[in-house]
Write a protein that holds these residues in place. Structure first.
Motif, PDB file in Angstrom:
ATOM      1  N   VAL A 146       0.827  -1.195   0.000  1.00 15.36           N
ATOM      2  CA  VAL A 146       0.000   0.000   0.000  1.00 15.36           C
ATOM      3  C   VAL A 146       0.866   1.250   0.000  1.00 15.36           C
ATOM      4  CG1 VAL A 146      -1.861  -1.181   1.222  1.00 15.36           C
ATOM      5  CG2 VAL A 146      -0.175   0.102   2.530  1.00 15.36           C
ATOM      6  N   ASP A 147       0.308   2.333  -0.552  1.00 15.89           N
ATOM      7  CA  ASP A 147       0.988   3.627  -0.452  1.00 15.89           C
ATOM      8  C   ASP A 147       0.464   4.357   0.775  1.00 15.89           C
ATOM      9  OD1 ASP A 147      -1.508   4.564  -1.136  1.00 15.89           O
ATOM     10  OD2 ASP A 147      -0.923   5.357  -3.089  1.00 15.89           O
ATOM     11  N   SER A 148       0.824   5.621   0.921  1.00 13.73           N
ATOM     12  CA  SER A 148       0.428   6.377   2.114  1.00 13.73           C
ATOM     13  C   SER A 148      -1.094   6.508   2.221  1.00 13.73           C
ATOM     14  CB  SER A 148       1.066   7.769   2.107  1.00 13.73           C
ATOM     15  OG  SER A 148       0.676   8.496   0.947  1.00 13.73           O
ATOM     16  N   LEU A 149      -1.779   6.543   1.075  1.00 11.09           N
ATOM     17  CA  LEU A 149      -3.243   6.649   1.101  1.00 11.09           C
ATOM     18  C   LEU A 149      -3.869   5.363   1.611  1.00 11.09           C
ATOM     19  CD1 LEU A 149      -3.730   8.479  -2.293  1.00 11.09           C
ATOM     20  CD2 LEU A 149      -4.017   9.454  -0.036  1.00 11.09           C
ATOM     21  N   GLY A 150      -3.310   4.229   1.166  1.00  8.73           N
ATOM     22  CA  GLY A 150      -3.797   2.956   1.659  1.00  8.73           C
ATOM     23  C   GLY A 150      -3.624   2.836   3.165  1.00  8.73           C
ATOM     24  N   GLU A 151      -2.495   3.354   3.661  1.00 12.97           N
ATOM     25  CA  GLU A 151      -2.250   3.326   5.111  1.00 12.97           C
ATOM     26  C   GLU A 151      -3.265   4.184   5.860  1.00 12.97           C
ATOM     27  OE1 GLU A 151       1.760   4.585   5.530  1.00 12.97           O
ATOM     28  OE2 GLU A 151       2.619   2.631   5.015  1.00 12.97           O
ATOM     29  N   LEU A 206      -9.005   9.041  -0.256  1.00 15.31           N
ATOM     30  CA  LEU A 206      -8.959   8.468  -1.601  1.00 15.31           C
ATOM     31  C   LEU A 206      -9.298   9.501  -2.661  1.00 15.31           C
ATOM     32  CD1 LEU A 206     -10.758   5.075  -0.880  1.00 15.31           C
ATOM     33  CD2 LEU A 206      -8.311   5.546  -0.931  1.00 15.31           C
ATOM     34  N   PHE A 207     -10.180  10.441  -2.326  1.00 14.35           N
ATOM     35  CA  PHE A 207     -10.569  11.473  -3.290  1.00 14.35           C
ATOM     36  C   PHE A 207      -9.668  12.701  -3.227  1.00 14.35           C
ATOM     37  CE2 PHE A 207     -14.760   9.289  -2.851  1.00 14.35           C
ATOM     38  CZ  PHE A 207     -14.916   8.956  -4.176  1.00 14.35           C
ATOM     39  N   ASP A 208      -9.081  12.956  -2.052  1.00 11.93           N
ATOM     40  CA  ASP A 208      -8.302  14.175  -1.852  1.00 11.93           C
ATOM     41  C   ASP A 208      -6.862  13.969  -2.333  1.00 11.93           C
ATOM     42  OD1 ASP A 208      -7.495  16.678  -1.118  1.00 11.93           O
ATOM     43  OD2 ASP A 208      -7.332  16.238   1.023  1.00 11.93           O
ATOM     44  N   ARG A 209      -6.714  13.770  -3.628  1.00 10.77           N
ATOM     45  CA  ARG A 209      -5.391  13.547  -4.212  1.00 10.77           C
ATOM     46  C   ARG A 209      -5.393  13.995  -5.653  1.00 10.77           C
ATOM     47  NH1 ARG A 209      -5.410   7.032  -5.203  1.00 10.77           N
ATOM     48  NH2 ARG A 209      -7.643   6.754  -5.182  1.00 10.77           N
ATOM     49  N   LYS A 210      -4.192  14.166  -6.193  1.00  7.37           N
ATOM     50  CA  LYS A 210      -4.079  14.728  -7.534  1.00  7.37           C
ATOM     51  C   LYS A 210      -4.461  13.726  -8.606  1.00  7.37           C
ATOM     52  CE  LYS A 210      -0.574  18.205  -6.498  1.00  7.37           C
ATOM     53  NZ  LYS A 210       0.766  18.724  -6.813  1.00  7.37           N
ATOM     54  N   GLU A 211      -4.167  12.435  -8.371  1.00  5.67           N
ATOM     55  CA  GLU A 211      -4.441  11.426  -9.376  1.00  5.67           C
ATOM     56  C   GLU A 211      -5.202  10.274  -8.745  1.00  5.67           C
ATOM     57  OE1 GLU A 211      -0.833  10.188 -11.180  1.00  5.67           O
ATOM     58  OE2 GLU A 211      -0.347  12.158 -11.981  1.00  5.67           O
ATOM     59  N   LEU A 212      -6.180   9.745  -9.484  1.00  8.45           N
ATOM     60  CA  LEU A 212      -6.927   8.589  -9.002  1.00  8.45           C
ATOM     61  C   LEU A 212      -6.202   7.305  -9.404  1.00  8.45           C
ATOM     62  CD1 LEU A 212     -10.613   9.669  -9.655  1.00  8.45           C
ATOM     63  CD2 LEU A 212      -9.571   9.193  -7.451  1.00  8.45           C
ATOM     64  N   ASN A 213      -4.954   7.163  -8.942  1.00  9.23           N
ATOM     65  CA  ASN A 213      -4.186   5.973  -9.253  1.00  9.23           C
ATOM     66  C   ASN A 213      -4.453   4.891  -8.210  1.00  9.23           C
ATOM     67  OD1 ASN A 213      -3.056   7.461  -7.237  1.00  9.23           O
ATOM     68  ND2 ASN A 213      -0.955   7.106  -7.856  1.00  9.23           N
ATOM     69  N   PHE A 214      -3.913   3.696  -8.442  1.00 16.18           N
ATOM     70  CA  PHE A 214      -4.132   2.608  -7.506  1.00 16.18           C
ATOM     71  C   PHE A 214      -3.394   2.892  -6.204  1.00 16.18           C
ATOM     72  CE2 PHE A 214      -4.811  -0.135 -11.403  1.00 16.18           C
ATOM     73  CZ  PHE A 214      -6.176  -0.189 -11.221  1.00 16.18           C
TER      74      PHE A 214
END
Length: 445
Positions: A146-151, A206-214
């Motif tokens: 996971v990346d920081s968003l997953g965490e 999950l929404f508060d980011r520049k790209e909707l990547n995995f």
């Protein structure tokens, strides 16, 4: 050719296809009911056009303002302002206003129907040509990275996802989407079953980011995909396909562990143990202050010798229902996103964008598979937006016609015209706000 130019060309081509198909829908249905179409234009042409030619009763052309397109149908309110006395005249047989309510409804629906049809057709042909490649969830044997968003939503490296929304997701490709749409995740964390809730406060990450990547991917061993030229890795003799086994005395089993260790030993000498074609090699390497080696590690898609993928091929007729299903899934996802836009706490509104945001979705290198997938996605989304009962959109005209059909009384044409003008200015204002917001995001978000 720069990546910006390639993306811009792809966006322009995609929009052109969508506009032509949409207006062609209005045009063909109008011709079926013998309604005259005076103009058929790709892009708008205020003051002048780049190209135009009259064939029969219709002038075909290309405008200079690439913000859409239009067909001018005889007898529609906004298209006949030049004739001040027209509203007082008896409708001609070839005018839109002379036709029955059901025929007018079908003419207006033509653009929406053609956009839906285009989306179905593209997805069907893509499935027929390329099929689908899936990674079964059961084959993700090392858990997830996971990346920081997953965490932030509670996931950790090594977690094995069992259920999303209490349902088993057969293919890993569908898990990120299921998480965004879902309310809970059940995981196996080192033998312990843990259930994570997904409330709006978590979804905002999950929404508060520049790209909707995995934000999750299968956990993989640290195998070098390629070495950057003139990098530290090249200097010390690292090669493509080297598998990194250990840093100093610490074993490295997965890519996320390697990243943590490199970050831990910045500006230090390290002893790296490598498996190169079955041979153990050790190299003493000095890491720069940033801990950057200059290597790109393999992703799970590059490791079909480790992960068992499933490839589905379809005959043409088999691809049709799957193409329809794919378009429907895209539409459901877009509707879900739109619902979240109105929940401020999710911060989904930050993902709203104009043409600039759409352009960034296209790849920097031309890829027909991705191009047609995005075009099909935009086509079904355009059809959905045009169903909104807002004057100046197709949905606004449909609303007036349906009110007429229900009440069996025709709405005053001057009222329809005024509402259409107001609707046009409101939609133009909203579009300008979105463009300004898109530009501001570059600097402040």
């Amino acid at each position: 050719m720069s990546s910006i130019l390639i993306r811009s060309i792809q966006l322009l081509l995609s929009i052109s296809i969508l506009v032509v198909v949409h207006e062609l829908g209005h045009f063909i249905v109008a011709q079926v009911f013998k309604v005259r179409v005076e103009r058929f234009f790709l892009f708008f042409d205020p003051w002048f056009s780049l190209l135009k030619k009259k064939i029969g009763n219709t002038i075909y052309g290309i405008g200079w303002l690439p913000l859409g397109g239009y067909v001018k149908i005889s007898g529609m309110m906004m298209d006949d302002k030049e004739n001040n006395n027209q509203l007082e005249n008896q409708p001609k047989d070839w005018e839109f206003r002379s036709k029955s309510a059901i025929k007018r409804l079908l003419i207006i629906s033509g653009g929406i129907f053609f956009n839906i049809l285009l989306s179905f057709l593209i997805f069907t042909l893509l499935l027929f040509k390329y099929g689908e490649t899936y990674l079964p969830t059961k084959n993700v044997k090392y858990g997830i990275e996971v990346d920081s968003l997953g965490e932030k939503i509670g996931l950790k490296n090594g977690d094995k996802i069992l259920f999303v929304n209490e349902k088993y997701v057969p293919y890993f490709n569908d898990i990120p989407k299921a998480i965004i749409l879902g309310n809970s995740i059940t995981i196996d964390r080192m033998g312990n079953i843990v259930k994570l809730s997904l409330n709006n406060n978590k979804k905002k990450f999950l929404f508060d980011r520049k790209e909707l990547n995995f934000f999750i991917q299968p956990r993989v061993p640290p195998i070098i995909n390629y070495v950057v030229k003139n990098s530290e890795a090249e200097k010390y003799g690292l090669r493509n396909n080297d598998e990194i086994l250990a840093i100093n005395s610490e074993f490295v089993l997965f890519s996320d562990q390697l990243k943590d260790l490199l970050s831990k030993h910045k500006n230090e000498n390290i002893l790296m143990s490598i498996n190169r074609n079955g041979k153990l090699i050790q190299k003493e390497i000095f890491l720069d202050p940033k801990g950057i080696l200059g290597i790109y590690l393999k992703k799970f898609m590059d490791l079909d010798q480790i992960f068992l993928f499933e490839k589905k091929s379809y005959s043409f007729f088999e691809s049709i229902p799957h193409g329809i299903e794919k378009a429907w899934d895209v539409l459901k996802n877009q509707i879900f996103f739109l619902k979240n836009v109105f929940h401020i706490e999710t911060k989904a509104y930050k993902q709203i964008g104009s043409f600039f945001s759409i352009a960034r979705e296209f790849p920097s290198k031309w890829n027909w598979d991705i191009f047609w997938t995005l075009t099909a996605t935009l086509s079904i989304w355009l059809a959905f937006l045009n169903l909104f009962p807002i004057p100046s959109l197709d949905g606004g005209y449909l609303l007036f016609i349906m009110i007429e059909m229900i009440t069996r009384k025709k709405i005053n044409e001057e009222i329809v015209e005024r509402c259409t003008v107001y609707g046009f200015f409101v939609m133009s204002f909203i579009m300008m706000l979105i463009i300004i917001w898109d530009i501001l995001k570059v600097f402040f978000y």
